[in-house]
Design an enzyme around this catalytic site. Sequence first.
Site, PDB file in Angstrom:
ATOM      1  N   TYR A 170      39.373  44.348  41.696  1.00  0.00           N
ATOM      2  CA  TYR A 170      39.628  44.607  43.104  1.00  0.00           C
ATOM      3  C   TYR A 170      39.165  46.031  43.448  1.00  0.00           C
ATOM      4  O   TYR A 170      38.668  46.767  42.597  1.00  0.00           O
ATOM      5  CB  TYR A 170      41.110  44.400  43.421  1.00  0.00           C
ATOM      6  CG  TYR A 170      41.588  42.981  43.202  1.00  0.00           C
ATOM      7  CD1 TYR A 170      40.867  41.889  43.684  1.00  0.00           C
ATOM      8  CD2 TYR A 170      42.776  42.712  42.516  1.00  0.00           C
ATOM      9  CE1 TYR A 170      41.313  40.588  43.487  1.00  0.00           C
ATOM     10  CE2 TYR A 170      43.228  41.417  42.316  1.00  0.00           C
ATOM     11  CZ  TYR A 170      42.488  40.360  42.800  1.00  0.00           C
ATOM     12  OH  TYR A 170      42.921  39.071  42.607  1.00  0.00           O
ATOM     13  N   ARG A 292      52.123  36.288  29.187  1.00  0.00           N
ATOM     14  CA  ARG A 292      52.618  35.342  28.178  1.00  0.00           C
ATOM     15  C   ARG A 292      53.958  35.782  27.587  1.00  0.00           C
ATOM     16  O   ARG A 292      54.187  35.691  26.387  1.00  0.00           O
ATOM     17  CB  ARG A 292      51.572  35.128  27.089  1.00  0.00           C
ATOM     18  CG  ARG A 292      50.335  34.414  27.574  1.00  0.00           C
ATOM     19  CD  ARG A 292      50.572  32.936  27.839  1.00  0.00           C
ATOM     20  NE  ARG A 292      50.710  32.220  26.574  1.00  0.00           N
ATOM     21  CZ  ARG A 292      51.812  31.591  26.186  1.00  0.00           C
ATOM     22  NH1 ARG A 292      52.868  31.574  26.971  1.00  0.00           N
ATOM     23  NH2 ARG A 292      51.855  30.967  25.031  1.00  0.00           N
ATOM     24  N   ALA A 314      55.938  36.235  35.740  1.00  0.00           N
ATOM     25  CA  ALA A 314      55.601  35.626  37.029  1.00  0.00           C
ATOM     26  C   ALA A 314      55.685  34.106  36.931  1.00  0.00           C
ATOM     27  O   ALA A 314      56.586  33.484  37.491  1.00  0.00           O
ATOM     28  CB  ALA A 314      54.217  36.083  37.481  1.00  0.00           C
TER      29      ALA A 314
END
Length: 678
Positions: A170, A292, A314
């Site tokens: 980004y 993970r 998440a």
Amino acid sequence: MIGHTRYPHLFAPLDLGFTRLKNRALMGSMHTGLEEAEGGFERMAAFFAERARGGVGMIITGGFSPNEEGGLGAKLSTPEEAARHRVVTEAVHAVDPQVKICLQILHAGALADTAACVAPSPVKSRIGRFTPNELTEEGIEKQIADFANCAAMAQQAGYDGVEIIGSAGYLISTFLVERTNRRTDRWGGPWENRLRFAQEVVKRVRATVGPNFIVVFRIPAMDMLEGGLAWDEVVSLGKAVEAAGASIISTHFCWHESPVPTIATMVPRAAFASVTGRLRREVGVPVITSNRINMPQVAEDVLSRGDADIVSMARPMLADPELVLKAAQGREDEINTCIACNQACLDHAFDGRQQVTCLVNPRACFETELKYLPTAAPKRIAVVGAGPAGLAYATVAAQRGHRVTLFDAASEIGGQFNLAKRVPGKEEFHETLRYYRKMIEVHGIDLRLNTRVDADALQAGGFDEVIVATGITPRQPQIEGIGHAKVVPYIDAILGRKPIGRRVAIMGAGGIGFDVAELVTHSGPSAAQDIDTFAREWGIDFQNHPRGGVTGVPRQVAAADRTVYLLQRKTDPVGRHLGRTTGWTHRATLSARQVQMVNGVEYLRIDDAGLHTRVHGEPRLFEVDTVIVCAGQTPQRALHDELQARGVKSTLVGGAFEAAELDAKRAINQASRLAAEV
């Protein structure tokens, strides 16, 4: 609570000076698609409130752009837009005022889905649609001001803080690396110039929001990309954003165009946490790690080793919003564990055509629509088949108060999941079966294994509803020689019922074909279970941290001593229709093992010489000693048809309803929704 002694680090509060986090469990940022959906803010409010109720200490939303040119969808730059967020922040704080919720500011830069996208230099991303417009000095000032304004709007909307994403390819990260920043002014060239934009963004945001507002900076701790940041640059950046006013630094791994998997189920648990730990020793603010970490013990181990101050989960919060609460209450075996399949979350997010949800929890992001409410009229329900669909239906119906009897002819629950769990890299499916076994116990389901129930028994059983979840039958292609001794059905191959030779042709290159190819070419420990093996296979150097974190040398992939051909009828590239975020990893792994993928195959016959075909119209003999058949499947509906013929109402779910491309996501979603209405 039990968890506070079992997981002392996870449940320890964290003092930020001006505020306190009640524990170290963070629901990390994940774009859900609700940000742009009709009625999305009300749905987001319910989604995040359920996670707050589930015990998490802090939540970070999906990304919101600070302006039009930085967008992948949602934007926050005006008071009118800020007002829409109030329903979200108020819902979270109403559930638990101690839970902090932060808005992620995501300026996508060259990845923005607009021709107006901007970047430090006009370098097109391999995965971006447009070549970005090079920022002028005035344009850079505008971007910095827009970051600060977005933070001010978040504060106005009632958020406790913001996360500034400075990674993943980004905008901010493209200023940091030379491959995307080719400027020669004060924003490019030497490292101190390339880090200036990130530092100025944090500095301006802090000046705008004041001292009592959480500012998280998501740092590219390991780009997983040749030409990425060197370790001394990562450390320097961490210290610079700390000095500029960041309250917390969150480590992020890989650009979106990186050729290294970081979030798929083939990645070992907490594989990247050691990198966070190394950075934590260099900076003075709390540090978040991610990737993970899907169970409380994994989180506790990371924290107890000193690899992080906060653990981000998440997707695990999609799978089970009560993960933290269950850990606190000593109910870990009731956690619906994230298996990192990505099929309903990230694949949907990147595809943009389907609402993000979760394969193992179809209520995720549908909290206002899909409700498992107590029934006012309990029924006696028979569920035939304990595969994914049958398990989902049985557990939801029983949770709601129905009396459920679950039949299966096999000696264990799971159906096709019992095949998936045997494939190297898919070991997490064991967790889903553990969860369902516990739900059967918790909700008092009458489980009858080794029972091939028939229509007579069901008709005589006095059931109000019969749910037929009998699954599928593998399809056997009608070609000459299909009964030859060298032909092995995929179920026998996965279960090891028949020997597999040294030269193998796999008929069918869907998901099952790829799984079988992985299984028969695998040698040594599973990379999903061993971080060192994973690092060797993907060219990562965790110890020395070269520029970008990658070695630049060919991958070291241990493979079984077999020649394998993966064949498909379609002329599309083999594997094109696999999951968007994971398919490339499977193709890359099999390519590294020299699996030959062949499309445009017409199967003619099988004999002692091998598999006779035409490939793109040309005759070709595959001289193999084993032919594994992965040629699709058909619904197993005989029981349903017999019940219908007798006038007994029955409902098909899962593979028995639709067998094309075995789809656990569809099966669990369909079954859960039907059970919610019964």
